[in-house]
Design a protein around this motif. Structure first.
Motif, PDB file in Angstrom:
ATOM      1  N   VAL A 174       0.845  -1.199   0.000  1.00 15.39           N
ATOM      2  CA  VAL A 174       0.000   0.000   0.000  1.00 15.39           C
ATOM      3  C   VAL A 174       0.882   1.252   0.000  1.00 15.39           C
ATOM      4  O   VAL A 174       0.653   2.191  -0.776  1.00 15.39           O
ATOM      5  CB  VAL A 174      -0.949  -0.014   1.218  1.00 15.39           C
ATOM      6  CG1 VAL A 174      -1.589   1.352   1.413  1.00 15.39           C
ATOM      7  CG2 VAL A 174      -2.024  -1.069   1.027  1.00 15.39           C
ATOM      8  N   ILE A 177      -8.403   0.821  -1.105  1.00 17.18           N
ATOM      9  CA  ILE A 177      -8.626  -0.588  -0.772  1.00 17.18           C
ATOM     10  C   ILE A 177      -9.807  -1.193  -1.540  1.00 17.18           C
ATOM     11  O   ILE A 177      -9.664  -2.258  -2.142  1.00 17.18           O
ATOM     12  CB  ILE A 177      -8.748  -0.780   0.758  1.00 17.18           C
ATOM     13  CG1 ILE A 177      -7.362  -0.569   1.370  1.00 17.18           C
ATOM     14  CG2 ILE A 177      -9.275  -2.155   1.107  1.00 17.18           C
ATOM     15  CD1 ILE A 177      -7.293  -0.758   2.845  1.00 17.18           C
ATOM     16  N   PRO A 178     -10.987  -0.519  -1.581  1.00  9.68           N
ATOM     17  CA  PRO A 178     -12.072  -1.134  -2.346  1.00  9.68           C
ATOM     18  C   PRO A 178     -11.725  -1.306  -3.820  1.00  9.68           C
ATOM     19  O   PRO A 178     -12.040  -2.331  -4.421  1.00  9.68           O
ATOM     20  CB  PRO A 178     -13.234  -0.151  -2.188  1.00  9.68           C
ATOM     21  CG  PRO A 178     -12.900   0.680  -1.022  1.00  9.68           C
ATOM     22  CD  PRO A 178     -11.420   0.723  -0.920  1.00  9.68           C
ATOM     23  N   THR A 230       0.350  -6.083  -4.641  1.00  8.86           N
ATOM     24  CA  THR A 230      -0.439  -5.022  -4.018  1.00  8.86           C
ATOM     25  C   THR A 230      -0.024  -3.652  -4.565  1.00  8.86           C
ATOM     26  O   THR A 230      -0.879  -2.827  -4.919  1.00  8.86           O
ATOM     27  CB  THR A 230      -0.242  -5.032  -2.487  1.00  8.86           C
ATOM     28  OG1 THR A 230      -0.521  -6.329  -2.008  1.00  8.86           O
ATOM     29  CG2 THR A 230      -1.158  -4.038  -1.826  1.00  8.86           C
ATOM     30  N   ARG A 264      -5.822  11.235   4.211  1.00 10.33           N
ATOM     31  CA  ARG A 264      -5.062  10.108   3.655  1.00 10.33           C
ATOM     32  C   ARG A 264      -5.685   8.776   4.045  1.00 10.33           C
ATOM     33  O   ARG A 264      -5.764   7.859   3.245  1.00 10.33           O
ATOM     34  CB  ARG A 264      -3.622  10.154   4.164  1.00 10.33           C
ATOM     35  CG  ARG A 264      -2.856  11.256   3.498  1.00 10.33           C
ATOM     36  CD  ARG A 264      -1.375  10.982   3.518  1.00 10.33           C
ATOM     37  NE  ARG A 264      -0.817  11.572   2.324  1.00 10.33           N
ATOM     38  CZ  ARG A 264       0.185  11.052   1.639  1.00 10.33           C
ATOM     39  NH1 ARG A 264       0.731   9.949   2.039  1.00 10.33           N
ATOM     40  NH2 ARG A 264       0.626  11.630   0.553  1.00 10.33           N
ATOM     41  N   LEU A 265      -6.094   8.712   5.326  1.00 14.66           N
ATOM     42  CA  LEU A 265      -6.677   7.480   5.821  1.00 14.66           C
ATOM     43  C   LEU A 265      -7.997   7.190   5.110  1.00 14.66           C
ATOM     44  O   LEU A 265      -8.295   6.046   4.755  1.00 14.66           O
ATOM     45  CB  LEU A 265      -6.900   7.591   7.333  1.00 14.66           C
ATOM     46  CG  LEU A 265      -6.797   6.277   8.091  1.00 14.66           C
ATOM     47  CD1 LEU A 265      -5.391   5.713   7.968  1.00 14.66           C
ATOM     48  CD2 LEU A 265      -7.185   6.464   9.540  1.00 14.66           C
ATOM     49  N   GLN A 266      -8.779   8.259   4.890  1.00  7.63           N
ATOM     50  CA  GLN A 266     -10.058   8.087   4.196  1.00  7.63           C
ATOM     51  C   GLN A 266      -9.832   7.645   2.754  1.00  7.63           C
ATOM     52  O   GLN A 266     -10.568   6.803   2.242  1.00  7.63           O
ATOM     53  CB  GLN A 266     -10.843   9.405   4.210  1.00  7.63           C
ATOM     54  CG  GLN A 266     -11.578   9.633   5.521  1.00  7.63           C
ATOM     55  CD  GLN A 266     -12.232  10.988   5.538  1.00  7.63           C
ATOM     56  OE1 GLN A 266     -11.641  11.974   5.106  1.00  7.63           O
ATOM     57  NE2 GLN A 266     -13.450  11.056   6.037  1.00  7.63           N
ATOM     58  N   LEU A 326      -7.354   5.947   1.672  1.00  3.86           N
ATOM     59  CA  LEU A 326      -6.933   4.549   1.735  1.00  3.86           C
ATOM     60  C   LEU A 326      -8.139   3.636   1.922  1.00  3.86           C
ATOM     61  O   LEU A 326      -8.334   2.660   1.205  1.00  3.86           O
ATOM     62  CB  LEU A 326      -5.946   4.378   2.901  1.00  3.86           C
ATOM     63  CG  LEU A 326      -5.461   2.958   3.154  1.00  3.86           C
ATOM     64  CD1 LEU A 326      -4.627   2.476   1.993  1.00  3.86           C
ATOM     65  CD2 LEU A 326      -4.680   2.883   4.441  1.00  3.86           C
ATOM     66  N   TRP A 327      -8.987   4.017   2.885  1.00  2.00           N
ATOM     67  CA  TRP A 327     -10.081   3.148   3.278  1.00  2.00           C
ATOM     68  C   TRP A 327     -11.222   3.154   2.276  1.00  2.00           C
ATOM     69  O   TRP A 327     -11.829   2.126   2.010  1.00  2.00           O
ATOM     70  CB  TRP A 327     -10.559   3.557   4.673  1.00  2.00           C
ATOM     71  CG  TRP A 327     -11.421   2.517   5.295  1.00  2.00           C
ATOM     72  CD1 TRP A 327     -12.738   2.621   5.584  1.00  2.00           C
ATOM     73  CD2 TRP A 327     -11.025   1.200   5.673  1.00  2.00           C
ATOM     74  NE1 TRP A 327     -13.196   1.454   6.128  1.00  2.00           N
ATOM     75  CE2 TRP A 327     -12.168   0.564   6.186  1.00  2.00           C
ATOM     76  CE3 TRP A 327      -9.813   0.494   5.620  1.00  2.00           C
ATOM     77  CZ2 TRP A 327     -12.124  -0.748   6.653  1.00  2.00           C
ATOM     78  CZ3 TRP A 327      -9.793  -0.807   6.076  1.00  2.00           C
ATOM     79  CH2 TRP A 327     -10.933  -1.404   6.590  1.00  2.00           C
ATOM     80  N   HIS A 328     -11.535   4.321   1.702  1.00  4.78           N
ATOM     81  CA  HIS A 328     -12.724   4.428   0.847  1.00  4.78           C
ATOM     82  C   HIS A 328     -12.418   4.367  -0.635  1.00  4.78           C
ATOM     83  O   HIS A 328     -13.317   4.127  -1.436  1.00  4.78           O
ATOM     84  CB  HIS A 328     -13.488   5.716   1.161  1.00  4.78           C
ATOM     85  CG  HIS A 328     -14.071   5.740   2.533  1.00  4.78           C
ATOM     86  ND1 HIS A 328     -15.147   4.954   2.887  1.00  4.78           N
ATOM     87  CD2 HIS A 328     -13.716   6.408   3.645  1.00  4.78           C
ATOM     88  CE1 HIS A 328     -15.428   5.157   4.161  1.00  4.78           C
ATOM     89  NE2 HIS A 328     -14.576   6.034   4.643  1.00  4.78           N
ATOM     90  N   LEU A 372      -9.333  -4.232  -4.263  1.00  2.55           N
ATOM     91  CA  LEU A 372      -9.657  -5.446  -3.514  1.00  2.55           C
ATOM     92  C   LEU A 372      -9.412  -6.752  -4.282  1.00  2.55           C
ATOM     93  O   LEU A 372      -8.765  -7.654  -3.756  1.00  2.55           O
ATOM     94  CB  LEU A 372     -11.099  -5.376  -3.006  1.00  2.55           C
ATOM     95  CG  LEU A 372     -11.396  -6.316  -1.845  1.00  2.55           C
ATOM     96  CD1 LEU A 372     -10.469  -6.051  -0.673  1.00  2.55           C
ATOM     97  CD2 LEU A 372     -12.832  -6.174  -1.394  1.00  2.55           C
TER      98      LEU A 372
END
Lengths: 309, 263
Positions: free
Chosen positions: A137, A226-227, A195, A217-219, A221-223, A230
């Motif tokens: 990542v 990653i999706p 990855t 940054r975290l958002q 990554l998460w939203h 996937l």
């Protein structure tokens, strides 16, 4: 040629008079069922049934074809044992292999060794997958990591596991930590690389949109990352697990006193090649099962990918 | 040229991390924070490497290892391309052999070593045979992919021109599958090198470039082990690099050949 139309139901073999507009005479036509004359595009239900039957038939044929090769090999093996083409010491007959499988299964040898190996793989794989996903990542998202870390990582990846083993042995000894470390390293490589590729392959537009919405940054990554990645992440996991299983066998061949790889070494030392073959078949069976199960899950994950795009 | 400047800057940045690691290593060994037997100083590693590079054994071992790798690789290439094209072009051949092959591939190649050594001993032929067997699946699978990825237009054109099956395979299928075959060769070369290291490891230990790995380990000479690792890395890299050059050279004619093959 003129075409005549006829509407109505008839029985098999019944004769129907059809008036031809050109010839101005009645011709008598014998009606036969489509199954009998093999004509296509006739009655609906039988055709559907037949095509389904033929699909089942051709699938069965494919399975049969796939099974024919191992059957042939098995038969040749059996024959060579029966006719004593090779010494049973060198190539034990299939019956002996089956018998020693039964014995080692009954006395628990197989189960103990598989459990030991399974725990090793689970530990090494989960460590490797965790580190690999994180590293992947970072490499995929951050330009900084790509410029500064990736070349070194790729350089280290060039050196294969077996070359690292002597170094790992000097550092970790030959006990459990060595095996876990080796499996972790082997798992980490494909997972990181795939990855990073998967995340770097996400359309830039999406990140731009996330930027416009001022996501953290975290958002992102998460939203977003990653999706979107996937299915690729899952491919990474699958190759990682394959690598973990293969490397387990390697380290157990080098240094161990239990485990499925040790069964191979042990059988070899006793010159009981039937044991060696049992262990090899087990290694293949476990590897194949892991791969098939994960491939099935991966296909399911990939199914919704177009919808996400 | 701004582009080359950019690339140069990129290359320099790539060196930052290795240099940092080297600096850390120098620091750690200068202050003796870690047992020097476990982590020898960079200077020690360099002197050992320098000494080993001046021995005749090293170069002979290197030659032997590379010869093993390349022999196994070439045999695997020839066999794999033929088998792969056959399996890719004939649906039934693929259906009959394909599943067994896939299952076979799941067995880690090193698991075969004890069995192979029991059958054929630990000599050079066994090593080359093992390298071949290990590298073979990579070639076969990518070749099958390449053959099956044949563009439908080419297939239709070949069919409507009613060319013979032999010409179809040699002049339509093979050229169009070449890029995929080369991907397989890249992988096969990496595997062949790995298998060489493995064969020298598990089978009778004789001369070879990986000799220093075992020797260093049994003497607990970390500097020797590091020298061995560096060798495995450097020559693995050089082999792949060489193959990419060959590939670029060979595939330069591809676009023209692809159109010519259709006609």
């Amino acid at each position: 040629m003129s075409e005549s139309t006829f509407v109505g139901t008839v029985e098999d073999g019944e004769e129907v008079a059809i008036a031809s507009p050109e010839r101005r005479e009645r011709t008598r036509v014998k009606v036969t069922r489509p199954e009998a004359n093999q004509a296509r595009h006739s009655f609906r239900i039988p055709v559907a049934l037949r095509s389904r039957l033929s699909i089942i038939g051709s699938k069965a044929l494919i399975v049969l074809a796939g099974a024919s090769f191992p059957a042939l090999v098995l038969w040749l093996w059996h024959l060579s044992a029966k006719r004593a083409w090779v010494s049973p010491l060198v190539l034990p007959p299939p019956s002996l292999v089956l018998q020693s499988f039964r014995e080692t299964w009954a006395d628990g040898t197989i189960r103990t060794n598989l459990t030991v190996s399974g725990i090793r793989v689970a530990k090494g794989f989960s460590a490797g997958a965790g580190i690999g996903l994180m590293l992947g990542v970072f490499l995929g998202l951050s330009k900084f990591f790509r410029t500064y870390v990736q070349p070194t990582f790729q350089g280290l990846a060039q050196v294969n596991l077996l070359a690292w083993v002597p170094l790992l042995i000097l550092v970790f000894g030959i006990d459990e930590p060595l095996k876990i470390a080796a499996i972790t390293w082997a798992t980490l490589l494909p997972i990181t690389i795939i990855t990073a590729q998967g995340i770097a392959g996400i359309p830039t537009k999406w990140f731009e949109l996330a930027h416009i919405y001022e996501l953290t940054r975290l958002q992102v990554l998460w939203h977003v990352a990653i999706p979107a990645a996937l299915p690729t992440l899952f491919t990474a996991i699958r190759s990682g697990l394959g690598a973990a299983w293969a490397s387990l066998v390697v380290v157990e061949l080098i240094a161990s006193s239990e485990g499925i790889g040790f069964m191979v070494v042990w059988g070899r030392q006793l010159f009981q090649l039937d044991l060696v073959l049992v262990a090899i078949v087990l290694i293949g069976a476990v590897g194949l099962t892991l791969d098939l199960v994960l491939k099935g899950i991966e296909l399911r994950l990939r199914r919704w990918q177009p919808a996400a795009k | 040229m701004p582009a080359s400047k950019f690339i140069a800057a990129h290359r320099l940045k790539a060196l930052v991390l290795p240099l940092l690691i080297l600096a850390l290593w120098l620091l750690v060994s200068a202050r003796v924070w870690v047992n020097p037997l476990l982590l020898p100083s960079p200077r020690q590693v360099l002197t050992t490497s320098w000494e080993l590079l001046h021995t005749r054994d090293y170069w002979e071992g290197l030659g032997i290892s590379l010869a093993r790798t390349l022999t196994g690789f070439f045999i695997a290439t020839a066999l794999g391309a033929v088998i792969g094209i056959g399996l890719g072009a004939s649906r039934w051949a693929n259906r009959i052999v394909g599943p067994s092959f896939h299952a076979f591939r799941q067995i880690a190649p090193f698991a075969w070593i004890p069995l192979i050594s029991a059958w054929f001993g630990g000599g050079d032929i066994t090593k080359v045979a093992f390298i071949t067997v290990a590298a073979l699946p990579a070639v076969i699978f990518t070749t099958i992919d390449g053959v099956q990825n044949l563009q439908p237009e080419h297939k239709e054109l070949a069919r409507s021109l009613e060319i013979s099956r032999w010409r179809y395979i040699t002049q339509v299928v093979t050229p169009s599958a070449l890029p995929d075959i080369f991907t397989g060769l890249q992988l096969a070369l990496v595997v062949a090198w790995l298998a060489t290291v493995g064969a020298e490891y598990f089978l009778q230990i004789g001369p070879g470039v990986t000799f220093y790995l075992h020797e260093g380990r049994s003497l607990a000479r970390m500097d020797m082990v590091i020298f061995g690792i560096a060798n495995v890395g450097v020559f693995g890299f050089l082999l792949t690099w060489l193959l990419t050059r060959v590939e670029r050279r060979l595939l330069r004619w591809r676009p023209t050949q692809a159109t010519a093959a259709g006609v």
